[in-house]
Every structure is written in structure tokens, then in C-alpha cells.
Scaffold this active site. Structure first.
Site: not given
Ligand code: F6R
Length: 245
Positions: A69, A145
Site C-alpha cells: 500500500d 479497513e
Molecule cells: C503497512 C500496512 C498496515 C500495517 C498495520 C500494522 O504497509 O499494510 O496494515 O501492517 O497498520 O502496523 P504496525 O506494524 O506499525 O503496527
């Protein structure tokens, strides 16, 4: 096959194990396709891949990558862009040709064309051999989401207020967080041959429980992973603490 959950004491152990699994794919198929994520969860994995490259244990010269993304709109040289994140945390430290690395373009005019083109490039690559995922506290994967239906292909999304808030810690202010993103869909993620989800910390516990044991529902986008034949979750005890088994 049900989702495999492996539980570790430390984040370091999670990162080592993730690096072992990614290294195995690269060794077996030097021209493999890696599906990559940004965020804090895969940082230890990326550090370990860099370390192994420096020790000459890994060669990325034939590897291709696709990121999940990107914010929209955002310039690739904006330090908050996911393209910048990947360059800084992985690509510039290993011998991957930059043209082999793909992150959706956050600064094109035609967001629809970016999405369609990304799907085409994914298909042309032969598909992702191993997909790295993190998970949001609300069960999101990539920028998918909670919603009424599982999104299929790469598409544009309006970010949820909770995600804007969570990500505002990286921006000067909440107002600067882009309100849209381009994301691979659940359908595009599910095409990966193998999926590895990294989760650490108590903040992930509810999402991991919903993903593994809750109803399979777009209210928890990660629950779709239960339809995939080869998913491994690498979690620490905190992230796994609500699992019943
Ligand atoms: C990032 C992504 C998001 C993260 C998720 C968790 O490319 O796709 O879905 O994997 O928001 O974020 P962290 O690892 O920062 O807790």
C-alpha cells in the site's frame, strides 16, 4: 489448513524466524517475488535481511518486490511515504535493483489507473511467493479497513479516523496525514503462495483473536486469511494472549 500460530518470547525471535522463512524462499527461488509491508512490525525482519545480505548469505539481485500500500496523495520523497520507508529500511541497504521494487504510486493523477496497473504488474510478475503482513488493532491488513464486504483487487480507500489518528504520530500533525490510500485488496493478498503475519504487543491481541478465532467476516479483514492454505502468524505472548488454545 488452519492458520498456524507460532508464539515467541521476544520480537527478536519473531524477526529471526521471519527472516529464516524469507531466506528459504530466496534460496529456493532466487528470482522470487516478495510481498512487503511497511509499519513497525516488519522492521526487525528487514534489519535481519540486511544483516544476512551483508554477511553474503542472501542475494537480492534477481528478487522482485511488491508493497501492499501507499498513501494518496504523497510524493515518493516525502519521508512519510511508504516508498521512502522501504528505500530507507531495506532497499538501499541490499543489492536489489530499484526498478524491481514496486510500491503503488501515491503521486499519479489517475488513482484508478494506478490501481489497475498495479494488479497487472502483480499478475505479470507470476505472483507473490511470500507475503509479509502486519495487522492493525482493528484487524485491518494493508489498508483494508473493517467494511461491509471483502475488497478484491488493488483499490483506493478513505482512511478510517482511528487509522489517521494512529498514523498521525509519524506526521507533524494529524491534519497532514493523507486521507486516502491505495491498497492491494484482500483478493490480491490471498493470491500469495505463502503468507506470514507478524504481530507483537498487547495492542494486537484483540485483532489476532478475531483473525484466528472470530467469525470470518469483513468486520475483521484479517479473518479472510482463514481461507488461505498457507498462513503463519508469528506473535509474541502479548499479541497471542487472548487466543483460547
Ligand atoms: C503497512 C500496512 C498496515 C500495517 C498495520 C500494522 O504497509 O499494510 O496494515 O501492517 O497498520 O502496523 P504496525 O506494524 O506499525 O503496527
Amino acid at each position: 489448513m488452519p492458520i498456524q500460530v507460532k508464539i515467541f518470547d521476544t520480537y527478536e525471535q519473531i524477526s529471526q524466524t521471519a527472516a529464516d522463512l524469507v531466506s528459504e524462499v530466496i534460496h529456493q527461488k532466487p528470482a522470487c517475488v516478495l510481498g512487503l509491508a511497511t509499519g513497525s512490525s516488519p522492521l526487525g525482519l528487514y534489519r535481519e535481511l540486511v544483516r544476512r545480505y551483508e554477511k553474503k548469505e542472501l542475494d537480492f539481485s534477481l528478487v522482485h518486490t511488491f508493497n501492499l500500500d501507499e498513501y494518496f496523495p504523497i510524493d515518493p520523497d516525502n519521508p512519510q511515504s511508504y516508498r521512502y520507508f522501504m528505500n530507507q529500511n531495506l532497499f538501499k541497504h541490499i543489492n536489489i535493483p530499484l526498478e524491481n521494487t514496486h510500491v503503488p504510486h501515491g503521486n499519479d493523477e489517475d488513482i484508478e489507473a494506478v490501481c489497475q496497473n498495479y494488479e497487472k504488474m502483480l499478475a505479470r510478475s507470476g505472483g507473490v511467493d511470500i507475503q509479509i503482513l502486519g495487522i492493525g488493532g482493528n484487524g485491518h491488513i494493508a489498508f483494508n479497513e473493517p467494511a461491509e464486504a471483502f475488497a478484491d483487487q488493488t483499490h483506493q480507500v478513505d482512511l478510517e479516523e482511528s487509522t489517521i489518528k494512529a498514523n498521525s504520530r509519524f506526521f507533524a500533525s494529524e491534519a497532514e496525514v493523507p486521507r486516502k490510500a491505495i491498497t492491494m485488496g484482500i483478493g490480491s493478498i490471498m493470491k500469495a503462495k505463502k503468507i506470514l503475519l507478524i504481530a507483537n504487543g498487547a495492542v494486537k491481541a484483540k485483532a489476532i483473536q478475531a483473525c484466528v478465532e472470530g467469525p470470518i467476516s469483513p468486520a475483521c479483514p484479517a479473518s479472510a486469511l482463514r481461507f488461505h492454505p498457507d498462513v503463519t502468524i508469528l506473535a509474541d505472548r502479548e499479541a497471542a494472549k487472548l487466543l483460547s488454545r
